[in-house]
Design an enzyme around this catalytic site. Structure first.
Site, short mmCIF file in Angstrom:
data_model
loop_
_atom_site.label_atom_id
_atom_site.label_comp_id
_atom_site.label_asym_id
_atom_site.label_seq_id
_atom_site.Cartn_x
_atom_site.Cartn_y
_atom_site.Cartn_z
N HIS A 24 30.60 35.94 41.17
CA HIS A 24 30.50 37.16 41.98
C HIS A 24 29.53 37.05 43.16
O HIS A 24 28.53 37.76 43.24
CB HIS A 24 30.27 38.44 41.15
CG HIS A 24 29.43 38.32 39.92
ND1 HIS A 24 28.13 37.95 39.97
CD2 HIS A 24 29.72 38.54 38.62
CE1 HIS A 24 27.65 37.95 38.74
NE2 HIS A 24 28.57 38.29 37.91
N HIS A 78 24.86 40.61 24.97
CA HIS A 78 25.12 41.07 26.34
C HIS A 78 26.62 41.25 26.53
O HIS A 78 27.40 40.40 26.12
CB HIS A 78 24.55 40.02 27.30
CG HIS A 78 24.77 40.26 28.74
ND1 HIS A 78 24.87 41.51 29.30
CD2 HIS A 78 24.88 39.38 29.78
CE1 HIS A 78 25.05 41.39 30.61
NE2 HIS A 78 25.07 40.11 30.92
N GLU A 80 28.48 41.44 29.40
CA GLU A 80 29.20 40.88 30.55
C GLU A 80 30.25 39.87 30.06
O GLU A 80 30.02 39.12 29.10
CB GLU A 80 28.23 40.26 31.57
CG GLU A 80 28.92 40.10 32.91
CD GLU A 80 27.98 39.84 34.08
OE1 GLU A 80 26.75 39.70 33.88
OE2 GLU A 80 28.49 39.78 35.22
N ASP A 82 31.45 37.06 30.76
CA ASP A 82 31.26 35.62 30.53
C ASP A 82 30.74 35.36 29.12
O ASP A 82 30.79 34.22 28.65
CB ASP A 82 30.35 34.98 31.59
CG ASP A 82 29.09 35.75 31.87
OD1 ASP A 82 29.05 36.97 31.64
OD2 ASP A 82 28.11 35.12 32.34
N ASP A 164 21.10 36.03 29.22
CA ASP A 164 21.08 35.46 30.57
C ASP A 164 19.69 35.00 31.01
O ASP A 164 19.58 34.11 31.87
CB ASP A 164 21.55 36.52 31.58
CG ASP A 164 23.07 36.62 31.65
OD1 ASP A 164 23.76 35.64 31.33
OD2 ASP A 164 23.56 37.70 32.01
N TYR A 191 18.96 30.92 39.97
CA TYR A 191 19.49 31.89 39.01
C TYR A 191 18.60 33.14 39.00
O TYR A 191 19.08 34.27 39.05
CB TYR A 191 19.53 31.25 37.63
CG TYR A 191 20.24 32.05 36.59
CD1 TYR A 191 21.58 31.84 36.31
CD2 TYR A 191 19.57 33.03 35.87
CE1 TYR A 191 22.24 32.59 35.36
CE2 TYR A 191 20.21 33.77 34.91
CZ TYR A 191 21.55 33.55 34.66
OH TYR A 191 22.20 34.30 33.71
N HIS A 224 23.28 30.35 29.54
CA HIS A 224 23.80 29.47 30.59
C HIS A 224 22.87 28.26 30.74
O HIS A 224 21.64 28.42 30.81
CB HIS A 224 23.83 30.17 31.95
CG HIS A 224 24.75 31.34 32.02
ND1 HIS A 224 26.13 31.22 32.02
CD2 HIS A 224 24.51 32.66 32.12
CE1 HIS A 224 26.67 32.43 32.11
NE2 HIS A 224 25.71 33.31 32.16
FE1 FEO Z 1 25.19 38.78 32.78
FE2 FEO Z 1 25.94 35.53 32.03
O1 FEO Z 1 26.27 37.37 32.21
#
Ligand code: FEO
Length: 396
Positions: A24, A78, A80, A82, A164, A191, A224
């Site tokens: 995004h 979380h 989101e 992903d 995250d 990040y 991540h």
């Molecule tokens: Fe806020 Fe890696 O999603």
């Protein structure tokens, strides 16, 4: 990537996304990973899932460790997509009635993403969940970076599953900080700048909370990128420094240009700043991605923005960057505007208004040059650079 043990009976079961190049609006030119974890105990728990596109691979990874039906519960740190995109497949495979632990906002947000009436168990900050030999403690981390975000902590192992936070968009052969060393820090910084910077005050509070809770951090496992096992304190310290955004003698001169006039001005400003002992660099917005520019802005004391006037406005790439930067709420910056124009010349005024709206300390007046900078135009650029340098902390 096959699953592997990160501690006795605790497995990484995520997916590596080698090819993602945009998240995004953030350029992920080194890909990313979606880390998920399986803790096998008397009760077996899956912590987070992966992006929907990786569902098959994910189920197959889990199956190589344990029959998915033996998973007793899932934790969603979380919402989101992903990290939750594979939930429908996972819940279907392990049993739709298995408990799904999440924060109160997690319940609300997951319900807005998925129609299934799963067996939600909402947890509060500090609540614990006994797995057998091990326990999970939940830490609510609202707005880091979604309202539903939380951490899951395994005190017996000193492992923090941090969602995250403390992550990086990086896909590589390495899995841990000691395998990659210092090379991971630019990815961690990028990040932070692009995702967490607006929440800097909350991060400082969170770090205080973790310190006051006296929790031992042997490992930090974000959702991540690289996991921190050699020196988890390093990323915590970096987060404190990035959140503080202490003014630094560093300037980013960000600009676009039509016929090189604004570029000539940018380069003159950078040269003069460097002579004043300021670490400065020009960043042309059609050569640097907005997410890389904002990474430099994070620890800069000055942001100097240049645009030619185009159709009584500012250049589209500059508008794009200003919108992006405003949303990320950088703090403690001095700022200035410059640009060339043909006949109407609104760009400097418009940029100044943008920068003022971000509560930056403005160095005014900015510099406007008609068509091509002559000697007096370049002198005005040098003067602007000197005024910016004077507003920055002195050289050490
Ligand atoms: Fe806020 Fe890696 O999603």
């Amino acid at each position: 990537m096959k699953p592997f043990e990160i501690a006795k009976n605790i497995y990484w079961v995520g997916a590596v996304d080698w090819n993602i190049r945009d998240f995004h609006g953030y350029s992920t030119y080194q890909g990313s990973t979606y880390n998920a974890f399986l803790v096998v105990d008397e009760q077996t728990v899956l912590i987070d899932t992966v992006k929907k596109e990786f569902s098959d691979e994910f189920i197959s990874s889990i199956s190589s460790v344990i029959d998915p039906k033996r998973i007793d519960m899932v934790i969603s740190n979380h919402t989101e997509m992903d990290h939750s995109g594979s939930l429908p497949r996972v819940m279907h495979r392990i049993g739709e009635d298995k408990p799904l632990y999440c924060s109160q906002m997690g319940h609300k947000n997951l319900s807005r993403h998925f129609p299934q009436k799963w067996n939600y168990r909402t947890v509060k900050d500090g609540e614990t969940l006994k797995l057998g030999k091990r326990t999970i403690t939940f830490f609510e981390t609202r707005m880091l970076h979604w309202p539903d975000s939380m951490f899951s902590y395994l005190p017996e192992e000193g492992i923090l599953f941090s969602s995250d936070a403390f992550g990086q968009h990086y896909a590589g052969p390495e899995r841990f900080d000691d395998e990659i060393g210092e090379a991971i820090m630019p990815h961690a910084k990028k990040y932070f700048a692009n995702i967490l910077m607006p929440y800097s005050p909350l991060i400082l509070k969170l770090v205080n909370r973790l310190t006051e809770a006296g929790i031992e951090l042997k490992r930090i496992c974000p959702d991540h990128g690289i996991m921190w096992r050699e020196n988890p304190g390093k990323i915590i310290d970096a987060y404190v420094a990035w959140s503080t955004q202490a003014p630094a003698r560093k300037a980013v001169v960000v600009y676009d240009t039509m016929w090189h006039s604004t570029e000539i001005m940018a380069n003159a400003i950078v040269d003069a700043l460097c002579r004043e002992g300021v670490y400065a660099r020009p960043m042309h917005l059609r050569n640097f991605h907005r997410s890389d520019v904002i990474t430099e802005v994070l620890d800069a004391g000055a942001v100097i923005v240049g645009s030619p006037t185009l159709n009584n406005g500012i250049f589209p790439t500059v508008s794009d960057f200003m919108t992006y930067m405003k949303g990320l709420k950088p703090k403690n910056k001095v700022a200035a505007a410059f640009g060339s124009y043909g006949w109407s010349g609104e760009s400097v005024k418009l940029i100044t208004e943008w920068l003022e709206s971000m509560k930056f300390q403005m160095i005014e007046p900015g510099v406007r040059v008609q068509y091509v900078p002559d000697e007096s135009g370049l002198d005005a650029c040098l003067d602007l650079a000197a005024r910016v340098a004077a507003a920055l902390p002195p050289a050490e």
